[in-house]
Scaffold this motif. Structure first.
Motif, short mmCIF file in Angstrom:
data_model
loop_
_atom_site.label_atom_id
_atom_site.label_comp_id
_atom_site.label_asym_id
_atom_site.label_seq_id
_atom_site.Cartn_x
_atom_site.Cartn_y
_atom_site.Cartn_z
N LEU A 52 0.93 -1.22 -0.01
CA LEU A 52 -0.05 0.14 -0.04
C LEU A 52 0.79 1.04 -0.07
O LEU A 52 1.86 1.21 0.52
CB LEU A 52 -0.97 0.21 1.29
N SER A 53 0.48 2.38 -0.91
CA SER A 53 1.10 3.65 -0.67
C SER A 53 0.27 4.65 -0.90
O SER A 53 -0.62 4.58 -1.65
CB SER A 53 2.20 3.43 -1.92
N PHE A 54 0.44 5.81 -0.15
CA PHE A 54 -0.57 6.97 -0.06
C PHE A 54 0.27 8.15 0.03
O PHE A 54 1.29 8.13 0.54
CB PHE A 54 -1.49 6.69 1.11
N THR A 55 -0.23 9.23 -0.74
CA THR A 55 0.37 10.40 -0.57
C THR A 55 0.01 10.89 0.96
O THR A 55 -0.85 10.27 1.50
CB THR A 55 -0.14 11.46 -1.51
N ALA A 56 0.91 11.92 1.36
CA ALA A 56 0.45 12.45 2.58
C ALA A 56 -0.98 13.08 2.65
O ALA A 56 -1.56 12.95 3.81
CB ALA A 56 1.57 13.61 3.01
N LYS A 76 -7.24 2.76 7.03
CA LYS A 76 -6.91 2.04 8.55
C LYS A 76 -7.40 0.69 8.26
O LYS A 76 -6.79 -0.31 8.39
CB LYS A 76 -7.43 2.78 9.72
N GLU A 77 -8.51 0.68 7.58
CA GLU A 77 -9.22 -0.59 7.16
C GLU A 77 -8.28 -1.43 6.31
O GLU A 77 -8.22 -2.70 6.30
CB GLU A 77 -10.38 -0.42 6.56
N GLN A 78 -7.70 -0.90 5.04
CA GLN A 78 -6.93 -1.42 4.27
C GLN A 78 -5.75 -1.81 4.84
O GLN A 78 -5.15 -3.05 4.53
CB GLN A 78 -6.44 -0.54 3.16
N ILE A 79 -5.11 -1.03 5.60
CA ILE A 79 -3.84 -1.70 6.34
C ILE A 79 -4.15 -2.78 7.34
O ILE A 79 -3.40 -3.69 7.17
CB ILE A 79 -3.29 -0.47 7.30
N ALA A 80 -5.30 -2.98 8.05
CA ALA A 80 -6.03 -4.03 8.82
C ALA A 80 -5.95 -5.33 8.03
O ALA A 80 -5.40 -6.24 8.20
CB ALA A 80 -7.21 -3.72 9.64
N GLY A 81 -6.67 -5.23 6.96
CA GLY A 81 -6.59 -6.36 5.94
C GLY A 81 -5.46 -6.68 5.52
O GLY A 81 -5.50 -8.27 5.39
N VAL A 82 -4.80 -5.84 4.93
CA VAL A 82 -3.49 -6.36 4.40
C VAL A 82 -2.35 -7.09 5.23
O VAL A 82 -1.98 -8.06 4.95
CB VAL A 82 -2.85 -5.26 3.38
N ALA A 85 -3.69 -10.42 6.16
CA ALA A 85 -3.42 -11.39 4.89
C ALA A 85 -1.95 -11.84 5.04
O ALA A 85 -1.56 -12.98 4.83
CB ALA A 85 -3.63 -10.60 3.65
N VAL A 86 -1.06 -10.78 5.26
CA VAL A 86 0.48 -11.05 5.25
C VAL A 86 0.75 -12.17 6.59
O VAL A 86 1.46 -12.83 6.29
CB VAL A 86 1.18 -9.75 5.52
N ASP A 87 0.22 -11.64 7.44
CA ASP A 87 0.55 -12.44 8.73
C ASP A 87 -0.07 -14.01 8.69
O ASP A 87 0.54 -14.82 9.25
CB ASP A 87 -0.16 -11.97 10.12
N ALA A 88 -1.11 -14.30 7.82
CA ALA A 88 -1.60 -15.57 7.63
C ALA A 88 -0.67 -16.27 6.72
O ALA A 88 -0.86 -17.47 6.67
CB ALA A 88 -2.90 -15.54 7.01
#
Length: 220
Positions: A52-56, A76-82, A85-88
């Motif tokens: 994920l990448s976002f501008t300020a 914050k929902e995108q970060i939580a979902g990704v 997935a990574v941790d799984a």
């Protein structure tokens, strides 16, 4: 601001030491030093998967809320979902990854980086692992950074600040490029630790959030 998965070299790794030497060649040459921003050695890494990448502005505006229907969910929902997935999927990775340096990208107008090629077992493991993350139910792949088929693994040590214009600086850069290729050719295969999921604010610092070792501790 973003989320990515990287393997940090560690200062004892040969690749790390060669990249320090390459930075030294740039830093100590008055014809080259003004043209490049050298990354802090603590940031040296190989990116295994951009996420994920976002501008300020995006981060400030949409961290808590979505832009609306047809737009991605709140950041914050995108970060939580990704992250879920990574941790799984950490168990799909081996304890170490092996890469072979195949050259240095040396173009005065682009970033300076060591190009890397994974050995067959590493390439196979990374491919299966990346696909598992992208297809995980909690990961909205359509909102993630697109994976380019031309992507090459690499490790960056400098970013350009100003284009080289003078003949003297161009000659100095040509000499540097030749020396860089020779130096990297002598490194041979390098073994890196399994990567970490990291948050970043810029290219100079990647803060681990979770990793294979912590996931294994949780399982145990």
């Amino acid at each position: 601001e973003g989320l990515t998965i990287v393997s940090h070299h560690g200062h004892k790794n040969w690749l790390h030491q060669v990249m320090l030497a390459l930075q030294g060649l740039v830093r100590n040459n008055p014809l080259l030093a003004p043209h490049f921003a050298l990354l802090p050695p603590s940031s040296f890494h190989v990116t295994c998967m951009d996420l994920l990448s976002f501008t300020a502005n995006e981060f400030d505006k949409y961290y808590e809320r979505s832009a609306g229907a047809g737009h991605p969910p709140a950041i914050k929902e995108q970060i939580a979902g990704v992250t879920a997935a990574v941790d799984a999927c950490w168990s799909l990775l081996p304890e170490t990854l092996t890469f072979r340096p195949v050259g240095v990208q040396c173009h005065a107008d682009y970033v300076l980086m060591v190009s890397l090629e994974p050995d067959p077992p590493t390439a196979k493991a990374l491919c299966a692992w990346r696909e598992a993350i992208a297809s995980h139910t909690s990961c909205r792949a359509e909102y993630c950074v697109n994976a380019s088929p031309e992507y090459r693994f690499h490790s960056t040590f400098a970013y350009p600040l100003y284009s080289i214009a003078s003949d003297e600086a161009a000659a100095a850069f040509s000499t540097f490029a030749q020396a860089a290729q020779w130096m990297v050719a002598g490194v041979g295969p390098v073994t890196l630790p399994a990567p970490d999921l990291c948050r970043f604010h810029d290219m100079g610092r990647f803060v681990p959030v979770s990793g294979k070792s912590s996931a294994m501790m949780d399982v145990c």
